[in-house]
Design an enzyme around this catalytic site. Structure first.
Site, PDB file in Angstrom:
ATOM      1  N   HIS A 484      34.451 -29.468  75.581  1.00 27.04           N
ATOM      2  CA  HIS A 484      34.320 -30.433  74.436  1.00 27.04           C
ATOM      3  C   HIS A 484      32.607 -30.845  74.635  1.00 27.04           C
ATOM      4  O   HIS A 484      31.790 -31.402  73.741  1.00 27.04           O
ATOM      5  CB  HIS A 484      35.250 -31.579  74.251  1.00 27.04           C
ATOM      6  CG  HIS A 484      36.415 -30.723  74.134  1.00 27.04           C
ATOM      7  ND1 HIS A 484      37.752 -31.450  74.077  1.00 27.04           N
ATOM      8  CD2 HIS A 484      36.780 -29.795  73.235  1.00 27.04           C
ATOM      9  CE1 HIS A 484      38.662 -30.932  73.589  1.00 27.04           C
ATOM     10  NE2 HIS A 484      38.016 -29.665  72.917  1.00 27.04           N
ATOM     11  N   GLU A 721      32.210 -18.248  44.973  1.00 24.52           N
ATOM     12  CA  GLU A 721      32.651 -18.082  46.352  1.00 24.52           C
ATOM     13  C   GLU A 721      33.663 -17.152  46.539  1.00 24.52           C
ATOM     14  O   GLU A 721      34.213 -16.675  47.679  1.00 24.52           O
ATOM     15  CB  GLU A 721      32.784 -19.162  47.270  1.00 24.52           C
ATOM     16  CG  GLU A 721      33.956 -20.194  46.234  1.00 24.52           C
ATOM     17  CD  GLU A 721      33.948 -21.440  47.004  1.00 24.52           C
ATOM     18  OE1 GLU A 721      33.525 -21.834  48.061  1.00 24.52           O
ATOM     19  OE2 GLU A 721      34.566 -22.697  46.426  1.00 24.52           O
ATOM     20  N   ASP A 745      32.380 -18.510  51.835  1.00 21.50           N
ATOM     21  CA  ASP A 745      33.722 -17.982  51.423  1.00 21.50           C
ATOM     22  C   ASP A 745      33.194 -16.582  50.711  1.00 21.50           C
ATOM     23  O   ASP A 745      34.122 -15.719  50.827  1.00 21.50           O
ATOM     24  CB  ASP A 745      34.404 -18.910  50.418  1.00 21.50           C
ATOM     25  CG  ASP A 745      35.145 -20.188  51.352  1.00 21.50           C
ATOM     26  OD1 ASP A 745      35.878 -19.690  52.206  1.00 21.50           O
ATOM     27  OD2 ASP A 745      34.866 -21.187  50.835  1.00 21.50           O
ATOM     28  N   CYS A 792      24.601 -22.501  47.918  1.00 19.65           N
ATOM     29  CA  CYS A 792      25.063 -23.731  48.943  1.00 19.65           C
ATOM     30  C   CYS A 792      25.585 -23.238  50.200  1.00 19.65           C
ATOM     31  O   CYS A 792      26.194 -24.011  50.926  1.00 19.65           O
ATOM     32  CB  CYS A 792      25.837 -24.772  48.210  1.00 19.65           C
ATOM     33  SG  CYS A 792      27.408 -24.277  47.496  1.00 19.65           S
TER      34      CYS A 792
HETATM   35  C1  PEP Z   1      30.873 -21.904  50.789  1.00 22.25           C
HETATM   36  O1  PEP Z   1      32.013 -21.439  50.950  1.00 22.25           O
HETATM   37  O2  PEP Z   1      29.665 -21.160  51.334  1.00 22.25           O
HETATM   38  C2  PEP Z   1      30.455 -23.361  50.564  1.00 22.25           C
HETATM   39  C3  PEP Z   1      29.483 -23.951  50.685  1.00 22.25           C
HETATM   40  O3  PEP Z   1      31.726 -23.979  50.630  1.00 22.25           O
HETATM   41  P1  PEP Z   1      32.622 -24.394  52.019  1.00 22.25           P
HETATM   42  O4  PEP Z   1      31.823 -23.939  53.223  1.00 22.25           O
HETATM   43  O5  PEP Z   1      32.617 -25.855  52.081  1.00 22.25           O
HETATM   44  O6  PEP Z   1      34.111 -23.947  51.856  1.00 22.25           O
HETATM   45 MG    MG Z   2      33.488 -22.540  50.008  1.00 20.68          MG
END
Ligand code: PEP
Ligand code: MG
Length: 862
Positions: A484, A721, A745, A792
């Protein structure tokens, strides 16, 4: 049989309401604590008595009703007219015999008299095939009855008085609950296939899964057993990765409890940030170079990199001096016990606060670590052991320390590094509780600037209390890259080296050292040239960062004029401030679930509005894309008590949750629509699959906007995603204002590789040509309707990926706040036309590695 050898009850005058139980067979009495199975000996079934039967018939110990006859006929439950629930279990582990050797003489539901035959059994067969013939008579509803007298050692004759029970004062046994106490056993074997095995988090979660169910569950492994309530006991089993464990449940809901525990253990490893840091969030630590025979340079020790970086500084010993509590209590045991309770409660409150603030900072890994400490703190194995010592006249501090040390000794015998590392967590809570008891060790260490802190092993709370501005590196003799402390070091960005060995202790305090954590080395007594080189490299990297920061307030475009918005991914108000400091053009993703974890109830619309309003104000005029709740799968919130899913990543997550909890989304949308000024916020919908889903959600947003009296249009974007969304992007873009690609995702669903599975971390790469082709499809679909596309997911912040994403037509990259300056600098060095051509070429490559290699060659970086 001589009378003197016979066992006798002391109690002679009965209260007419007492329940007298008679021996169900002839045989020597075995006190419960000596029954050769901890399930009974530790009272899992309730208080009672054992008998080693010499007969082959179990007769009823009382008048009553047979409320349960085990399917395998090895055990029976009776209810007396007073409501006492009596379990009689023939032999140990006899459920395994599957009914062989047992012949029932009554049926479930039958009314029986004391002395009536209930089960006949083949003593030779059972003795040969079960670990023991010792049988147990236990009071299952011990909450309503006390055993006020019991036969002592000696031989009891069948039908002679064995136990006397008395109804507890004020407790009324519920005689209407026929069949409520059931001696059902459930067993299940499972193999722990995930990294780390039965480590702290899965153990804690498994415990939670069984909580509230009418069953006791224990875990067995290689001849050892531990109750599910004791995380420490579970860790002490040493069941590592690949271990096959057995779950044994007893009680009316035993099957349900065993299944719930199994489901938790089977899904362990997902989102286990402390043991398996996500590649996208913190780079996996480089492994200590194998002993290649290559001699180390002089004055150099090798270690394992736990957090990358290079540092020069003075060695400071952090090793806390021992806190040595007085052995004997100064006051009464009751006062010591209260002092311990108070100290534990205080530490629990402190840890709760640490978990809360870490969550708010979005430091999910850190929050998880201290959440496990809270679980350890209330572990019955520890607390009971400490109480036992207190009752023997020991001081609270001494008792607590001894209880912890006993568990540490157990864990250090475990042949599993990951589990053995949890000893550091125990040492941590040992120190905290001792401090809360008012005990202290040496005075706090005074840190010079540029301190390289050395310890045998840091505990997480050491790191939460150090002055981070003065510490330039951490070095440990022991520990592992998954400890940790290592995770926290990575999170706070301090280079850290672990597993250096005891040679570390030979380096004198105050020695100047060079720690090249990335290379897995610490150099003591370095030459002036070594120090200079290290300082130069550190400065060069810092200089590059600083130069990038200076320009980061300005918008970025490629050399040939393609504007790229570089936005920040944030989760908290502090992140919003960091986004501004790092020059983000906007917020491309606000993950709202992190604002609302560790709550008992869902936030109200007003609470949503208040949180977002604060963030929007901190952004000083920049826009924020706020994503609606994406809970489920790897993102859990405490107040959502949905049943566990077999495949949470494919289940009710993201906007799908609105199917079962539309209220949650409505409240959030109301909060979002209340933020001022109206144009500051865009709404982003996660996990959308197709345009029907989007149109329904959009209609709801419009309806709520009208209710809120808003006339201006609300911008709504869709996360891409899920592969279906990428393929149908042209349809989605018709109804959406923008698309934002969640590569985390999208990669997991395209490649069918769990994003939290550490063994797949290296393969699960968003630069896979299959993912890139979907990104291209999504951009083309959006272009048909003149809509823009951003990224993102973590790929957007990867300097190797950025040129390709830009080449595929993405115009916004939303990245961690700290990565904004570097990505802007990267954009400014690119030529969009070249990016386009080369991205197209890369789509034809056959693997992510090939794409990475090509990108590195075309666009080398610092
Ligand atoms: C993603 O899936 O790339 C995303 C930005 O959402 P999260 O990582 O919050 O699932
Ligand atoms: Mg996501």
């Amino acid at each position: 049989m001589r009378r003197a050898e016979e066992s006798q009850l002391n109690h002679s005058i009965d209260n007419p309401n007492d329940v007298v139980l008679l021996a169900p067979f002839t045989g020597p009495v075995v006190p419960l604590a000596d029954v050769p199975d901890p399930v009974f000996a530790e009272g899992m079934f309730g208080d009672g008595i054992g008998i080693d039967p010499l007969d082959n018939v179990l007769v009823s110990p009382c008048d009553g009703v047979v409320t349960h006859l085990a399917r395998t006929h090895h055990a029976v439950t009776l209810r007396t007219k007073e409501g006492a629930e009596i379990l009689v279990h023939i032999g140990i582990d006899t459920v395994e015999l599957g009914g062989k050797g047992f012949t029932p003489k009554v049926q479930q539901g039958a009314t029986v008299r004391a002395g009536e035959a209930l089960i006949e059994f083949d003593t030779d067969f059972v003795a040969q095939h079960a670990p023991s013939l010792v049988s147990v008579i236990a009071i299952a509803n011990g909450d309503a009855f006390d055993v006020i007298d019991r036969a002592g050692r000696g031989v009891l004759k069948a039908g002679s008085r064995m136990l006397v029970l008395r109804q507890k004062h004020g407790e009324k046994a519920d005689t209407a609950r026929a069949g409520a106490v059931v001696l059902d056993e459930a067993r299940r074997s499972l193999t722990l296939s995930h990294a780390g095995g039965l480590h702290a988090r899965p153990a804690a979660r498994a415990r939670e899964a069984a909580r509230g169910l009418d069953a006791k569950v224990e875990v067995r492994y290689e001849g050892k057993k531990a109750p599910i309530e004791s995380v420490v006991g579970l860790l002490g089993l040493g069941a590592g990765e690949g271990a096959t464990i057995e779950l044994v449940g007893i009680g009316a809901q035993s099957q349900q409890a065993v299944d719930a525990v199994a489901a938790e253990l089977l899904r362990a490893g997902q989102g286990e940030i402390e043991e398996t840091p996500a590649r996208a969030k913190s780079p996996a630590p480089a492994v200590k170079p194998a002993a290649s025979g290559e001699p180390l340079p002089p004055n150099t020790l090798a270690g394992v990199c736990a957090a990358p970086g290079i540092a020069v500084g003075k060695l400071v010993r952090w090793d806390d001096q021992e806190i040595v509590p007085p052995e004997q209590a100064s006051g009464a045991s009751a006062a010591e016990s209260r002092a311990l309770d108070k100290a534990i409660a205080q530490v629990d409150a402190e840890l709760g606060e640490t978990v809360r603030t870490a969550s708010q900072r979005g430091a999910v890994g850190e929050a998880g670590i201290f959440a496990v400490h809270r679980v350890l703190l209330e572990d019955p194995t520890l607390v009971d052991a400490a109480r036992d010592l207190i009752s023997l006249g020991k001081s609270a501090g001494f008792a607590w320390r001894e209880a912890i040390r006993a568990q540490i000794a157990l864990l250090s015998n475990v042949q599993d590094e990951l589990l053995a590392e949890r000893a550091a967590d125990l040492r941590d809570i040992e120190k905290r509780v001792l401090r809360a008891l008012g005990l202290s060790s040496a005075a706090a260490v005074e840190l010079p600037p540029e301190a390289v802190l050395a310890a045998t092993e840091f505990t997480p709370s050491d790191l939460s209390s150090i002055d981070r501005t003065r510490v330039t590196a951490l070095v440990m003799a022991r520990g592992g890259a998954t400890s940790h402390a290592a995770i926290i070091a990575r999170q706070i960005g301090i280079p850290a080296l672990v597993a250096i060995g005891d040679a570390l202790h030979a380096i004198p305090e105050g020695t100047q050292v060079v720690v090249d954590a990335s290379a897995g080395r610490i150099e003591h007594a370095p030459t002036a040239l070594d120090v200079e080189r290290a300082r130069n490299e550190r400065e060069r990297l810092a200089g590059v960062r600083e130069a990038n920061r200076k320009l980061s307030g300005e918008a970025a475009s490629t050399k040939d004029g393609r504007a790229i918005e570089v936005a920040a991914n944030i989760a908290t108000l502090d992140d919003a401030k960091a986004a501004v400091e790092n020059g983000a053009d906007s917020v491309g993703l606000l993950r709202t679930e992190l604002l609302f974890i560790h709550r008992q109830s869902a936030p109200t619309a007003a609470e949503h509005a208040q949180s977002y309003q604060g963030i929007v104000e901190a952004l000083q005029g920049r826009t924020a894309i706020i994503r609606t709740l994406d809970v489920g799968a790897d993102k859990e919130v405490d107040y959502l008590t949905l049943p566990p899913e077999e495949n949470p990543a494919l289940g009710l997550r993201g906007v799908r949750l609105a199917q079962v909890r539309p209220d949650l989304l409505d409240d959030q949308l109301r909060g979002l629509l209340a933020v001022k000024p109206a144009g500051a916020v865009r709404i982003l919908l996660p996990m959308v699959t197709d345009s029907g889903e989007l149109q329904r959600l959009r209609a709801r947003i419009d309806e709520l906007a009208r209710e809120a009296g808003r006339s201006d249009p609300v911008e709504v974007g869709v996360m891409i995603e899920v592969p279906s969304a990428a393929l149908l992007a042209d349809q989605l873009a018709k109804h959406a204002d923008f698309l934002s690609i969640g590569t985390n995702d999208l990669t997991q669903y395209t490649l069918a590789m769990d994003r939290c599975q550490p063994d797949l971390a290296a393969l699960s790469d968003g630069l896979h040509p299959a993912v890139l082709r979907l990104i291209k499809t999504a951009v083309q679909g959006a272009e048909k309707h003149g809509k823009w596309v951003g990224v993102c997911g973590a790929l957007g912040g990867d300097p190797v990926a950025a040129p390709l994403l830009i080449g595929l037509g993405v115009t916004e990259l939303s990245v961690d706040p700290g990565s904004v300056p570097g990505i802007k600098a990267r954009v400014r060095n690119l030529d969009y036309q070249l990016c386009r051509q080369r991205a197209e070429d890369c789509l034809a490559l056959e693997s992510a590695q090939a794409v990475r290699a090509a990108s590195r060659e075309i666009w080398p970086r610092d």
